[in-house]
Structure formats: C-alpha cells, structure tokens
Design a protein around this motif. Structure first.
Motif, mmCIF file in Angstrom:
data_model
loop_
_atom_site.group_PDB
_atom_site.id
_atom_site.type_symbol
_atom_site.label_atom_id
_atom_site.label_comp_id
_atom_site.label_asym_id
_atom_site.label_seq_id
_atom_site.Cartn_x
_atom_site.Cartn_y
_atom_site.Cartn_z
ATOM 1 N N ASN A 1 3.039 5.862 -7.983
ATOM 2 C CA ASN A 1 4.428 5.730 -7.542
ATOM 3 C C ASN A 1 4.503 5.522 -6.034
ATOM 4 O O ASN A 1 5.311 4.719 -5.544
ATOM 5 N N SER A 2 3.659 6.239 -5.295
ATOM 6 C CA SER A 2 3.655 6.076 -3.846
ATOM 7 C C SER A 2 3.168 4.683 -3.449
ATOM 8 O O SER A 2 3.657 4.094 -2.482
ATOM 9 N N LEU A 3 2.207 4.156 -4.198
ATOM 10 C CA LEU A 3 1.741 2.796 -3.925
ATOM 11 C C LEU A 3 2.864 1.787 -4.154
ATOM 12 O O LEU A 3 3.001 0.811 -3.402
ATOM 13 N N GLN A 4 3.671 2.015 -5.182
ATOM 14 C CA GLN A 4 4.804 1.127 -5.432
ATOM 15 C C GLN A 4 5.819 1.206 -4.294
ATOM 16 O O GLN A 4 6.370 0.192 -3.868
ATOM 17 N N GLU A 5 6.077 2.409 -3.811
ATOM 18 C CA GLU A 5 6.972 2.556 -2.662
ATOM 19 C C GLU A 5 6.417 1.806 -1.454
ATOM 20 O O GLU A 5 7.166 1.182 -0.688
ATOM 21 N N TRP A 6 5.129 1.898 -1.293
ATOM 22 C CA TRP A 6 4.479 1.227 -0.174
ATOM 23 C C TRP A 6 4.680 -0.282 -0.259
ATOM 24 O O TRP A 6 5.024 -0.940 0.739
ATOM 25 N N ILE A 7 4.464 -0.855 -1.424
ATOM 26 C CA ILE A 7 4.650 -2.292 -1.614
ATOM 27 C C ILE A 7 6.073 -2.709 -1.257
ATOM 28 O O ILE A 7 6.314 -3.765 -0.653
ATOM 29 N N GLN A 8 7.044 -1.873 -1.609
ATOM 30 C CA GLN A 8 8.442 -2.233 -1.393
ATOM 31 C C GLN A 8 8.862 -2.188 0.072
ATOM 32 O O GLN A 8 9.956 -2.635 0.409
ATOM 33 N N THR A 9 8.025 -1.645 0.943
ATOM 34 C CA THR A 9 8.367 -1.675 2.366
ATOM 35 C C THR A 9 8.351 -3.090 2.926
ATOM 36 O O THR A 9 8.989 -3.367 3.939
ATOM 37 N N PHE B 1 -5.151 -5.593 4.118
ATOM 38 C CA PHE B 1 -3.814 -5.966 3.648
ATOM 39 C C PHE B 1 -3.678 -5.510 2.207
ATOM 40 O O PHE B 1 -4.522 -5.818 1.363
ATOM 41 N N LEU B 2 -2.638 -4.753 1.917
ATOM 42 C CA LEU B 2 -2.381 -4.271 0.556
ATOM 43 C C LEU B 2 -1.786 -5.411 -0.250
ATOM 44 O O LEU B 2 -0.622 -5.777 -0.075
ATOM 45 N N GLU B 3 -2.575 -5.988 -1.163
ATOM 46 C CA GLU B 3 -2.133 -7.170 -1.901
ATOM 47 C C GLU B 3 -1.424 -6.818 -3.198
ATOM 48 O O GLU B 3 -0.365 -7.371 -3.512
ATOM 49 N N SER B 4 -1.988 -5.919 -3.997
ATOM 50 C CA SER B 4 -1.343 -5.555 -5.268
ATOM 51 C C SER B 4 -1.722 -4.136 -5.641
ATOM 52 O O SER B 4 -2.780 -3.632 -5.268
ATOM 53 N N VAL B 5 -0.822 -3.496 -6.409
ATOM 54 C CA VAL B 5 -1.022 -2.117 -6.851
ATOM 55 C C VAL B 5 -0.645 -2.029 -8.321
ATOM 56 O O VAL B 5 -0.045 -2.953 -8.879
ATOM 57 N N CYS C 1 0.378 15.890 -0.976
ATOM 58 C CA CYS C 1 0.011 15.608 0.411
ATOM 59 C C CYS C 1 -0.440 14.160 0.563
ATOM 60 O O CYS C 1 -0.067 13.475 1.513
ATOM 61 N N ILE C 2 -1.237 13.682 -0.387
ATOM 62 C CA ILE C 2 -1.723 12.303 -0.339
ATOM 63 C C ILE C 2 -0.564 11.323 -0.455
ATOM 64 O O ILE C 2 -0.499 10.311 0.251
ATOM 65 N N LYS C 3 0.390 11.632 -1.354
ATOM 66 C CA LYS C 3 1.544 10.749 -1.521
ATOM 67 C C LYS C 3 2.325 10.639 -0.225
ATOM 68 O O LYS C 3 2.790 9.561 0.161
ATOM 69 N N GLU C 4 2.497 11.769 0.451
ATOM 70 C CA GLU C 4 3.194 11.742 1.727
ATOM 71 C C GLU C 4 2.458 10.873 2.742
ATOM 72 O O GLU C 4 3.072 10.147 3.521
ATOM 73 N N ALA C 5 1.136 10.971 2.732
ATOM 74 C CA ALA C 5 0.344 10.205 3.690
ATOM 75 C C ALA C 5 0.382 8.720 3.382
ATOM 76 O O ALA C 5 0.329 7.887 4.296
ATOM 77 N N ILE C 6 0.451 8.371 2.090
ATOM 78 C CA ILE C 6 0.467 6.953 1.715
ATOM 79 C C ILE C 6 1.806 6.326 2.062
ATOM 80 O O ILE C 6 1.878 5.271 2.679
#
Length: 462
Positions: free
Chosen positions: A348-356, A421-425, A301-306
C-alpha cells in the motif's frame, strides 16, 4: 720454395662501404627515435588536455541539473581546451567561440576536439586530436604526417553521505557461476510477470531465478566492486560497470555503466511475501522512527519511511519531496540493521509512493553510435518537469556486498549509495508482483531536498 702472396687490393673500400651502410642505419634509427619521441610527447600533451577538458565539462554535474546542463558542459569544456596547447606551443584548434563549433545533440564537434555529454550517467567524454602532426626524418620514408589523439571521461561522484534514504538495501551484482543463472545472461531474471505460490526457485514459469552468492564453490561466484583497485576495470562486476554488456539480455539491450538498466526486486522471504520458499533478492533496513536513537523494526515504521502518510514533522514534506523523509543521515561504511524485504507488507505504501508522481516514466531516447540504449526520467508534473531527477519517484537506496544477502537479521555495512527510478510496484497486496526500479548511477551530481548537501568530487573514469 714459392712464396704465396695475398693481395688486399680488391678488398680496399669494403670496410668503408660497410661503415657507410652502418652509419646510414644508425642515423635512420636515431631519426626514427627523434620522431617517435616527438609523437609520444604530443600524445602525452593530448592526454593531459583530454583529461582536463573532461573534468571541466563534468563539473556541471556538481550543480543542480537543468535544461542548460549540456550547453554549460560544452562551454566549460571548450573554454578549458582553448587554453591548452599541443606540439611545440601550438594551440588546440577549437575555433574562435564555442558557438562556432557544431552541435549534434549532446555532442560538440570542433576541429581538434569532440565532447560528448552523457547526462543520465553524470559523465563527460572528451577527445583531443591533431590530424596532421608533421615528421622530420620520417619524411625520407615519405611519412610526412601522422594523426595523434587521446580520449578521457570524467564523472561527478558523491562523497558518500546522504539523507532521506529509502529503507531498501540492494545487493551489488556479481558473476553467478554456480548454476543459478538459468538464462546464462548474468542478469537476475524474473521468468514471469508475477510469482506463483507453491513453486520455488525456477521451478515454475512464473518463478524468478534465485541467486545466492557462493565464493567457496568449486567454480566460485565472483564479485568485484566498481572501481576496485585490486583488479582491472574489465573485471569489475558491480553496478556502474560495463561487465553485463558482454551478455545480451532478453531484448539484446546494452546499457552504458548500467544507467537505465531495469532491476527486479522480488517479494517474499522468511516471515512474509507471497511465497516464502523463494527468498527475496533485497532487504529492508530498520530506521529510527520514534527518535530514541535506536533502529525500529516493524512494517509501520517502514511504511512511514517509504511514503509518509502524515506530511508534518518529522516528515518534513516539501514541494520536491511530498512524502517527507524519516531516515537519518547515513554514510558509506556505516552499519545498517537489515530485515527481510517483504513487498506485501508495504504494498500500500508503494502505491502511495507511485501516486506522488503518477505520470513519471522511463523514456527511451534510442541507441547511440556505440550501441548503448539511452534514456531519461520523464514527468509531466510542473514542479519537477525542468529537472525530472527531483521527482519523488527518483530515490536513493543503499547497496551492500552480495555476501550479506541472506535470510535473517544482521548488521550490514553500507557499500555505497545509488540512485534509482521507481518504475512499477504491485497493483495491490497479495498479488506476488515484483517491484521494478531503474538504476541511475551513484548518488552524486544532484543537489536538492532529497539529498543532503555534501562534498562532491570529480573522477576520471576512462
């Protein structure tokens, strides 16, 4: 018997001289009082004008921010100043048109007004001054003119409701007095690029500091929320205050109102993370993923939200928000069900987020005249290049009082909403690396798909 006679002949006129001196002194004091009253009146007029000009300029942040925001703020401030008067009906001198004033970056310089627009903190400062206010009786003392001025600052703040909130709960900042601030700089430091397994709080070079809010110690930790009405502004320790600038960080950098300040979110905590012995300094909050009206726990659920992996309903992906959004509308003061912040489970979800928006970055503009480091979010993606604050890596998160930062599950009242601002993950799960975000201020001044259109308000902050 000889009668002694006293002559008052030589004392005649002394009383008259004394009265004359006294009258002159009284007249001088009355004259000074008249001049001071006139100066105080002019100062009050200048302060009212500065307040109004700052509010007029800051009103641009109630609208979407774009390339013309600074110019619009200057124009609104100039127009308001042009309708105000000082000292017996004399109009404030701002020339005949805003274009006649001098512009120096974000600063507008007019003969009797200066306006500084600070886009990264949704703030406008205004100075109103009259360099030569004539005196009446003080001219006898060869004081013919005095300079009188006033300053004010206004900011656009959000009324406290938002949607599409990322499932992070960050603690507000406090004064750490119980020995856990190892570097003595009042910033929650990470002493290494990555965490070391098997260590503890500050026990190894790669371990971060571990703070716990303790208001019951002999020398207690101290916390005051920004804009707390029970204390002076100099005592506010929460995010958005100037308090941390009294302590130079590792690079000696100062951030006005914390705008641009990097914040490290450490992985770990009970039930997950690379090193459960080191608690995380943030929490996740459970949202309703299945639509039954109840908060749901679990990493999926958290991954979906991120970062929604399925850009269809109920994610509602848009050009401005390709990840979509699963969080419901939330409001300041609402109770949120927390769970420990485990970075590894969501890496993994954070990495997807960065790639947006992979090329987005925090760009440092330099140091201004007051010694503050200025910066802004920069992106090469044409979809939000004109307004980088609409980048999907700019997000809204909940902030809680520091006393709720503990180990376990509980309901936490939402203190405020803030933008980051999401700077790094972490590069991948299992590295033990931290998440770095930049604080961008309270969640206000931006209308767009990532925030629920709501009522904004202007606030004088200085």
């Amino acid at each position: 018997m000889t009668r002694q006679r006293f002559s008052v002949r030589n004392q005649r006129g002394q009383a008259l001289a004394l009265v004359a001196v006294t009258v002159v002194g009284l007249l001088a004091m009355m004259s000074l009082a008249i001049d001071l009253s006139m100066m105080y009146k002019t100062r009050a007029e200048a302060q009212r004008a500065a307040d109004a000009v700052a509010l007029a300029g800051a009103s641009v942040f109630l609208e979407p921010i774009g390339p013309s925001t600074v110019d619009s703020a200057h124009a609104r401030a100039w127009a308001l100043a042009d309708t105000n008067y000082l000292q017996g009906g004399r109009q404030i001198d701002v020339l005949t048109d805003v274009s006649a004033c001098t512009k120096n970056g974000d600063e507008l310089l007019c003969p009797e007004m200066t306006v500084l627009v600070i886009p990264d903190s949704f703030k406008v400062r205004a100075w109103i001054y009259r360099k030569q206010v004539g005196t009446f009786f003080a001219s006898v003392l060869r004081i013919f003119h005095v300079q009188i001025g006033a300053m004010a600052a206004a900011r656009a703040v959000e009324a406290g409701t938002g949607t599409c909130i990322k499932p992070f709960i960050l603690p507000d900042y406090w004064v750490e007095n119980t020995g856990e601030d190892l570097s003595a700089n009042q910033i929650w430091d990470n002493s290494g690029a990555a965490r070391k397994s098997g260590g503890g709080c500050g026990s190894a070079p790669g371990d971060p500091e571990c703070w716990q809010y303790d208001a019951t110690a002999q020398v207690p930790d101290y916390y005051r929320q920004y804009n707390d009405s029970t204390s002076l502004p100099a005592q506010w320790t929460g995010l958005n205050s100037d308090w941390r600038n009294m302590f130079a960080d590792n690079n000696g950098v100062r951030y006005e109102d914390d705008i641009g300040r990097p914040i490290t979110l450490y992985p770990g905590g009970p039930g997950g993370g690379q090193n459960p012995a080191i608690p995380s300094n943030w929490q996740l909050w459970r949202i309703d993923c299945d639509g039954d009206g109840q908060p749901d726990a679990g990493a999926n659920c958290i991954k979906e939200a991120i970062c929604c992996t399925d850009p269809g309903p109920p994610c509602n992906a848009t050009a401005y928000n390709p990840c979509g959004c699963r969080s419901p509308e939330v409001q300041v003061g609402a109770l949120m069900d927390e769970q420990p912040g485990d970075v590894d489970a969501i890496a993994n979800s954070l990495q997807e987020w960065i790639q947006t928006d992979p090329n987005a970055e925090w760009h440092v503009d330099g140091i201004d005249g007051q010694g503050y480091t200025r910066g802004h979010v920069e992106t090469g993606d044409p979809r939000w290049a004109s307004n980088p604050l609409t980048s999907p890596r700019v997000f809204i998160a909940a902030v809680m009082e520091p006393g709720y930062l503990d180990q376990g599950f509980q309901q936490v009242p939402l203190l405020t909403l803030a933008r980051f601002f999401l700077e790094s993950v972490p590069s991948k799960p299992g590295t033990g690396e931290s998440v770095i975000v930049r604080y961008l201020g309270f969640a206000g001044g931006l209308e767009g798909p990532s925030i629920l259109p709501t009522t904004f308000r202007l606030q004088l902050v200085e």
